[in-house]
Design an enzyme around this catalytic site. Sequence first.
Site, PDB file in Angstrom:
ATOM      1  N   SER A 133      74.465  73.454   1.892  1.00 57.60           N
ATOM      2  CA  SER A 133      75.649  73.506   1.533  1.00 57.60           C
ATOM      3  C   SER A 133      76.409  74.919   1.138  1.00 57.60           C
ATOM      4  CB  SER A 133      75.891  72.555   0.048  1.00 57.60           C
ATOM      5  OG  SER A 133      75.360  71.363   0.441  1.00 57.60           O
TER       6      SER A 133
ATOM      7  N   GLY B 223      76.572  68.675   2.575  1.00 58.07           N
ATOM      8  CA  GLY B 223      76.985  69.634   3.445  1.00 58.07           C
ATOM      9  C   GLY B 223      77.873  70.821   3.068  1.00 58.07           C
TER      10      GLY B 223
ATOM     11  N   GLY C  98      81.163  73.773   3.507  1.00 57.86           N
ATOM     12  CA  GLY C  98      82.586  73.991   4.122  1.00 57.86           C
ATOM     13  C   GLY C  98      83.645  73.167   3.619  1.00 57.86           C
TER      14      GLY C  98
ATOM     15  N   CYS D 128      78.050  63.848  -2.269  1.00 57.29           N
ATOM     16  CA  CYS D 128      78.489  65.261  -2.200  1.00 57.29           C
ATOM     17  C   CYS D 128      79.389  65.321  -1.026  1.00 57.29           C
ATOM     18  CB  CYS D 128      77.373  66.305  -2.229  1.00 57.29           C
ATOM     19  SG  CYS D 128      78.530  67.882  -2.561  1.00 57.29           S
ATOM     20  N   LEU D 129      79.072  66.082   0.174  1.00 57.59           N
ATOM     21  CA  LEU D 129      80.076  65.913   1.203  1.00 57.59           C
ATOM     22  C   LEU D 129      80.308  64.523   1.748  1.00 57.59           C
ATOM     23  CD1 LEU D 129      81.523  68.088   3.147  1.00 57.59           C
ATOM     24  CD2 LEU D 129      79.731  67.894   4.568  1.00 57.59           C
TER      25      LEU D 129
ATOM     26  N   GLN E 175      82.990  62.949   0.056  1.00 54.70           N
ATOM     27  CA  GLN E 175      84.060  63.185   0.347  1.00 54.70           C
ATOM     28  C   GLN E 175      84.541  62.654   1.835  1.00 54.70           C
ATOM     29  OE1 GLN E 175      83.167  67.349   0.110  1.00 54.70           O
ATOM     30  NE2 GLN E 175      83.470  67.391  -2.095  1.00 54.70           N
TER      31      GLN E 175
ATOM     32  N   ASN F   7      77.230  70.670  -6.986  1.00 58.24           N
ATOM     33  CA  ASN F   7      77.541  71.831  -6.137  1.00 58.24           C
ATOM     34  C   ASN F   7      78.739  71.562  -5.132  1.00 58.24           C
ATOM     35  OD1 ASN F   7      77.236  74.069  -4.495  1.00 58.24           O
ATOM     36  ND2 ASN F   7      75.660  73.395  -3.417  1.00 58.24           N
TER      37      ASN F   7
ATOM     38  N   GLY G 282      82.821  72.576  -4.013  1.00 57.86           N
ATOM     39  CA  GLY G 282      84.165  73.364  -4.274  1.00 57.86           C
ATOM     40  C   GLY G 282      85.235  72.562  -3.915  1.00 57.86           C
ATOM     41  N   PHE G 283      85.243  71.146  -3.386  1.00 60.86           N
ATOM     42  CA  PHE G 283      86.158  70.394  -2.993  1.00 60.86           C
ATOM     43  C   PHE G 283      85.863  69.084  -3.667  1.00 60.86           C
ATOM     44  CE2 PHE G 283      85.984  73.474   0.289  1.00 60.86           C
ATOM     45  CZ  PHE G 283      87.345  73.734   0.649  1.00 60.86           C
TER      46      PHE G 283
ATOM     47  N   HIS H 233      74.512  65.393  -7.318  1.00 61.94           N
ATOM     48  CA  HIS H 233      73.299  65.333  -6.419  1.00 61.94           C
ATOM     49  C   HIS H 233      72.549  64.659  -7.036  1.00 61.94           C
ATOM     50  CE1 HIS H 233      74.337  68.117  -3.128  1.00 61.94           C
ATOM     51  NE2 HIS H 233      75.222  68.583  -4.012  1.00 61.94           N
TER      52      HIS H 233
ATOM     53  N   GLU I 283      69.496  63.774  -5.949  1.00 64.05           N
ATOM     54  CA  GLU I 283      68.152  64.148  -5.609  1.00 64.05           C
ATOM     55  C   GLU I 283      67.748  65.263  -6.517  1.00 64.05           C
ATOM     56  OE1 GLU I 283      71.112  64.822  -4.062  1.00 64.05           O
ATOM     57  OE2 GLU I 283      70.743  66.912  -3.471  1.00 64.05           O
TER      58      GLU I 283
END
Lengths: 358, 553
Positions: free
Chosen positions: A45, A222, A224, A249-250, A253, A291, A293-294, A334, A336
């Site tokens: 990530s 992940g 980006g 997380c990603l 999203q 972790n 940013g979005f 997270h 995990e």
Amino acid sequence: MKAILALEDGTVFRGNSFGATTEACGEVVFNTSMSGYQEIITDPSYKGQIVAMTYPLIGNYGVNNEDTEARKPFVEGFIVREISKIASNWRSSDSLDSYFKKNNVVGIEGVDTRALTLHIREQGAMKAVITTQETDEGKAVESAKRSPGLVGRDLVKEVICSKPYEWNAQGKYHVVALDCGIKLNMLRILAGLNCKVTVMPATSSAADIMNLHPDGLLLSNGPGDPAALSYIVGNVKQLLGKVPIFGICLGHQVIGQALGGATYKLKFGHHGANHPVKDLKTGKVLITVQNHGFCVDTATLSKKDIEITHVNLNDNTLEGMRHKKLPLFSVQFHPEASPGPHDALYLFDRFVEMMKNN
Amino acid sequence: MPKRKDIKKIMIIGSGPIVIGQACEFDYSGTQACKVLKEEGYYVILVNSNPATIMTDPELADRTYLEPITPEVVARIIAKERPDALLPTLGGQTALNTAVELAKNKVLSKYKVEVIGANIKAIKKAEDRQLFKKAMVKIGLDLPRSGNAYDLKQAFKIVESVGFPAIIRPSFTLGGTGGSIAYNIEEFKVLAKRGLESSMINEILIEESVIGWKEYELEVMRDKKDNVVIICSIENFDPMGIHTGDSITVAPAQTLTDKEYQNMRDAAIACIREIGVETGGSNVQFGVHPDTGRMVIIEMNPRVSRSSALASKATGFPIAKIAAKLAVGYTLDEIPNDITRETPACFEPAIDYCVVKIPRFTFEKFRLADPTLTISMKSVGEAMSIGRTFKESLQKGLRSLEIGKAGLESICFKDLAEPKADEELTQEILEKIRVPNAERIFYIADAIRIGVGIDKIFELSHIDRWFLQNIKEIIEMEKALLKHKDKVSDELLTQAKKFGFSDRQLAKLWNKKEIEIYKMRKSINLEPDFKLVDTCAAEFQALTPYYYSTYDK
């Protein structure tokens, strides 16, 4: 060797390099975890990002062969106040300095990381460069400015596995883990819960996934900008309701977007291992690893279909949701861990439960 | 959950006279508790025999009894005041022991006094070594091999399986009183007898030696809803075998990977749940084998402890204050973090500095005492320092001890440029490293000055090589400073300040006056930064002005 950390807004820090001597650019973010740097630097990530550790003494216990979250480090560069000259731990097999040299990652030490953190907190995450090549500060700032940044960028394709592989051949339930930059600990936990685990690259089609007749689908973390991943969002839309889905997380999203919601960029993101998250069902607070940013915008989600299950107690942002009718839930943090507290591990049991009931 | 309305009068027991092992830290915690409970509108009844405490200041409690803290006297106060609840977890071991006695004498049941914070069952489970061991085995935690004895005959039988050196720990005592280490059967006979006599219930635990293992402590808090957080991790510079109160300690833990730290965190949380401390803080101690990583749980204090006071100051998280709020029914997510005000107290502080605590000894006042450090506490105070590196904090702490040292200075040598030790002096230095004593840290530095390697020092002391490496870096800096004494570069001077060298220390090294160093610094704008202790490593804005100085520009 002397090194420069230059930010796109013209702020410059000077220090000494460790690891590789090279130039690296990325978005600079700070992480407040006091332990777990090895997991952090190998977390896919962090592709596209330079990480500054707020804890000043890093490298104390070296690196070992077990605590990696991917096949190699993905962080673009690493910023610390002081790098340890000794690796002192019974499991240590290498020093951080040497590990970075072998993997061509540049680190800078001697930086006032608290001043840097305050700057990012006030001004937001920004593009930066660490360089041992350039001695002119102005030119270094120019390189930071020219670097691509994160917004609108698909970095998933740069970190994922090239073809499907089996992580665990046997198990009661068959989980397909869609690798968007997956941390290995998710796979380790699922295997530990008696799941057969097949990892597929994020570029796989919905049909590819369903051809394996999975009992459940894990959408991983992940790097980006999540808004740049329409191909994954499109696939997930097709899979909604067809297979139980757990997003992290990603992955959360991506699900948010597949359900019609939108994501936005946080000022400096959440990167650390001490974020309090409330489970709205039990009323209990979990100390979570974060972790990102979005973030998924709660206001863009359909209240009719979606139930908010977790919120962040620091800033009230969305941390978890479930679909009211379909077998589907996701979390922004997270569970995990790795690094960080194990408070949210129970979500993997919930995933297994969901596969059982489906 | 809102605060409890079914209780109105709360009794707090203080810690009484200042003795080794129980000093002003319990005044600090007790005072915070009094303040919080009064603010919340409770009627506070305080018992403390020591008038030289803040908590006995007139405005802090509604009723203050300057009476001996004995079960008999406290029972009479209970009969007169009729409190609804007793909060025994903030006054150290004395308060805890008194509460246990009051329960045993049925005073608490007679007057319907509810014990809040930790109930009697939990206190017993944590304090009684046999019950503790059983509880820890039940939740799958590893402990040193051990057995309990109530007389000498049993003691001999147990030591056969445990082996030497063996630790002897009496149950229910103050500050580890009577705890000792026996290296052979003759010593064992004497020490076991003494231990049996000093225990309130004539019970001793005989234990496998974990001397030399790495030692850790976690400060844990739990609320009524079973939310549990770790406030601070502490790693002891001095390994197992020296009482924590006599050890140099460092926060946070320095040499554990995250995997190992999280195992310890899980164990500490499982421990507080199994022991059953319903609300408030506890302190859990662990030993870790330096070569295998085997982790054993050593003990658990079901109360605010000496380390809690350290952890509060080290992190900015007011453990005693929060513990008092939790005791009356609030939950961690309902209490705001004092420092950020915006975020809740239900989190784990992230710190971005290194804290060092160094014990202060006054063996000159106790001429007959053996100055060897063991598992019985002998220090009379401590200094705590904050810096951005261990090197800086260590040197700041050493000069704060007020023992005439301006940093990690020499104890054996006048001429630091070429320190020379003959065979006899070298042996003395090594011996002072092998046998723990108040000046050991200075002897370690001197050993490095004469070229003794880190591995040799580790072999003698079992102090983690990471700490020794940092001491070595201080000495290397000292050598560089001496070498360049006639022409010091700005860069070297800056680096020296970052390593925690004080102006006075530099003046001594260079045969200059302190004011000259000060001026030299001023001329190149080399001045300290003041950084905040903010519980969150700068992630959020902090509103409480709690600063430390450091060189970090």
